[in-house]
Write a protein that holds these residues in place. Structure first.
Motif, PDB file in Angstrom:
ATOM      1  N   TYR A 247       0.836  -1.202   0.000  1.00 40.05           N
ATOM      2  CA  TYR A 247       0.000   0.000   0.000  1.00 40.05           C
ATOM      3  C   TYR A 247       0.872   1.254   0.000  1.00 40.05           C
ATOM      4  O   TYR A 247       2.036   1.212   0.388  1.00 40.05           O
ATOM      5  CB  TYR A 247      -0.861   0.056   1.255  1.00 40.05           C
ATOM      6  CG  TYR A 247      -1.939  -0.987   1.347  1.00 40.05           C
ATOM      7  CD1 TYR A 247      -3.186  -0.779   0.774  1.00 40.05           C
ATOM      8  CD2 TYR A 247      -1.715  -2.181   2.026  1.00 40.05           C
ATOM      9  CE1 TYR A 247      -4.189  -1.732   0.875  1.00 40.05           C
ATOM     10  CE2 TYR A 247      -2.704  -3.135   2.137  1.00 40.05           C
ATOM     11  CZ  TYR A 247      -3.940  -2.903   1.559  1.00 40.05           C
ATOM     12  OH  TYR A 247      -4.929  -3.841   1.661  1.00 40.05           O
ATOM     13  N   THR A 248       0.238   2.366  -0.371  1.00 40.14           N
ATOM     14  CA  THR A 248       0.834   3.689  -0.245  1.00 40.14           C
ATOM     15  C   THR A 248      -0.105   4.519   0.613  1.00 40.14           C
ATOM     16  O   THR A 248      -1.312   4.600   0.329  1.00 40.14           O
ATOM     17  CB  THR A 248       1.005   4.367  -1.621  1.00 40.14           C
ATOM     18  OG1 THR A 248       1.836   3.542  -2.431  1.00 40.14           O
ATOM     19  CG2 THR A 248       1.634   5.741  -1.487  1.00 40.14           C
ATOM     20  N   LYS A 249       0.431   5.131   1.671  1.00 47.48           N
ATOM     21  CA  LYS A 249      -0.409   5.936   2.570  1.00 47.48           C
ATOM     22  C   LYS A 249      -0.893   7.182   1.836  1.00 47.48           C
ATOM     23  O   LYS A 249      -0.105   7.928   1.265  1.00 47.48           O
ATOM     24  CB  LYS A 249       0.375   6.334   3.814  1.00 47.48           C
ATOM     25  CG  LYS A 249      -0.468   7.128   4.812  1.00 47.48           C
ATOM     26  CD  LYS A 249       0.273   7.394   6.102  1.00 47.48           C
ATOM     27  CE  LYS A 249      -0.570   8.250   7.025  1.00 47.48           C
ATOM     28  NZ  LYS A 249       0.069   8.488   8.308  1.00 47.48           N
TER      29      LYS A 249
ATOM     30  N   PRO B 259      -4.681  10.024   6.756  1.00 45.45           N
ATOM     31  CA  PRO B 259      -4.285   9.701   8.119  1.00 45.45           C
ATOM     32  C   PRO B 259      -4.392   8.217   8.461  1.00 45.45           C
ATOM     33  O   PRO B 259      -3.547   7.677   9.155  1.00 45.45           O
ATOM     34  CB  PRO B 259      -5.229  10.521   8.986  1.00 45.45           C
ATOM     35  CG  PRO B 259      -5.704  11.620   8.107  1.00 45.45           C
ATOM     36  CD  PRO B 259      -5.701  11.072   6.713  1.00 45.45           C
ATOM     37  N   MET B 260      -5.419   7.552   7.956  1.00 47.24           N
ATOM     38  CA  MET B 260      -5.596   6.124   8.230  1.00 47.24           C
ATOM     39  C   MET B 260      -6.061   5.375   6.992  1.00 47.24           C
ATOM     40  O   MET B 260      -6.697   4.336   7.079  1.00 47.24           O
ATOM     41  CB  MET B 260      -6.567   5.927   9.393  1.00 47.24           C
ATOM     42  CG  MET B 260      -6.000   6.457  10.706  1.00 47.24           C
ATOM     43  SD  MET B 260      -7.065   6.208  12.111  1.00 47.24           S
ATOM     44  CE  MET B 260      -6.946   4.450  12.315  1.00 47.24           C
TER      45      MET B 260
ATOM     46  N   PHE C 168      -8.971   1.164   4.614  1.00 47.31           N
ATOM     47  CA  PHE C 168      -8.832   1.764   5.939  1.00 47.31           C
ATOM     48  C   PHE C 168      -7.822   0.909   6.699  1.00 47.31           C
ATOM     49  O   PHE C 168      -7.971  -0.308   6.777  1.00 47.31           O
ATOM     50  CB  PHE C 168     -10.180   1.770   6.664  1.00 47.31           C
ATOM     51  CG  PHE C 168     -10.069   2.192   8.095  1.00 47.31           C
ATOM     52  CD1 PHE C 168      -9.975   3.525   8.430  1.00 47.31           C
ATOM     53  CD2 PHE C 168     -10.046   1.248   9.108  1.00 47.31           C
ATOM     54  CE1 PHE C 168      -9.860   3.914   9.748  1.00 47.31           C
ATOM     55  CE2 PHE C 168      -9.930   1.626  10.433  1.00 47.31           C
ATOM     56  CZ  PHE C 168      -9.839   2.966  10.759  1.00 47.31           C
ATOM     57  N   ILE C 169      -6.800   1.541   7.250  1.00 46.04           N
ATOM     58  CA  ILE C 169      -5.767   0.815   8.000  1.00 46.04           C
ATOM     59  C   ILE C 169      -5.961   1.147   9.480  1.00 46.04           C
ATOM     60  O   ILE C 169      -5.787   2.295   9.885  1.00 46.04           O
ATOM     61  CB  ILE C 169      -4.347   1.220   7.555  1.00 46.04           C
ATOM     62  CG1 ILE C 169      -4.190   1.166   6.034  1.00 46.04           C
ATOM     63  CG2 ILE C 169      -3.300   0.365   8.279  1.00 46.04           C
ATOM     64  CD1 ILE C 169      -4.362  -0.203   5.411  1.00 46.04           C
ATOM     65  N   PRO C 170      -6.348   0.172  10.287  1.00 44.04           N
ATOM     66  CA  PRO C 170      -6.573   0.459  11.707  1.00 44.04           C
ATOM     67  C   PRO C 170      -5.278   0.883  12.408  1.00 44.04           C
ATOM     68  O   PRO C 170      -4.189   0.470  12.024  1.00 44.04           O
ATOM     69  CB  PRO C 170      -7.071  -0.868  12.283  1.00 44.04           C
ATOM     70  CG  PRO C 170      -7.110  -1.847  11.179  1.00 44.04           C
ATOM     71  CD  PRO C 170      -6.583  -1.212   9.947  1.00 44.04           C
TER      72      PRO C 170
END
Length: 103
Positions: free
Chosen positions: A19-21, A24-25, A36-38
């Motif tokens: 993934y690429t950010k 914020p999440m 969505f990354i917890p």
């Protein structure tokens, strides 16, 4: 590393997907889509990438008392012009408490 410690654009792997950010999440996957990354997710660097070093701790860092007082007084004077008499009284009491705590 946790998602909230990574800068935007950082590449990482989670659950076997790179993934690429992008927020914020949130992150975009290599194959498309947004996930969505917890906050509790433990992320690994993408192959060939390294995570940036976290910023040094602020432990032991001190503030200049004169600068803090000057900045606060400037803020306080602006706040006084934006409120009515009852608000000014409450702000003045809060100012005294604040100054008593930092001195």
């Amino acid at each position: 590393m946790k998602i909230d410690l990574l800068p935007l654009g950082a590449r990482f792997q989670w659950k076997g997907i790179t993934y690429t950010k992008i927020g914020p999440m949130t992150a975009s996957g290599e194959t498309g889509g947004v996930a969505f990354i917890p906050k509790h997710a433990v992320l690994k660097p993408a192959p060939g990438e390294e995570f940036p070093l976290p910023p040094p701790e602020a432990a032991g860092q001190t503030l200049d008392a004169a600068k803090v007082s000057t900045a606060f007084e400037s803020y306080h004077q602006t706040a006084l012009t934006l409120t009515d008499e009852a608000g000014r009284e409450a702000l003045e009491m809060a100012r005294k408490r604040f100054l008593g705590e930092i001195r």
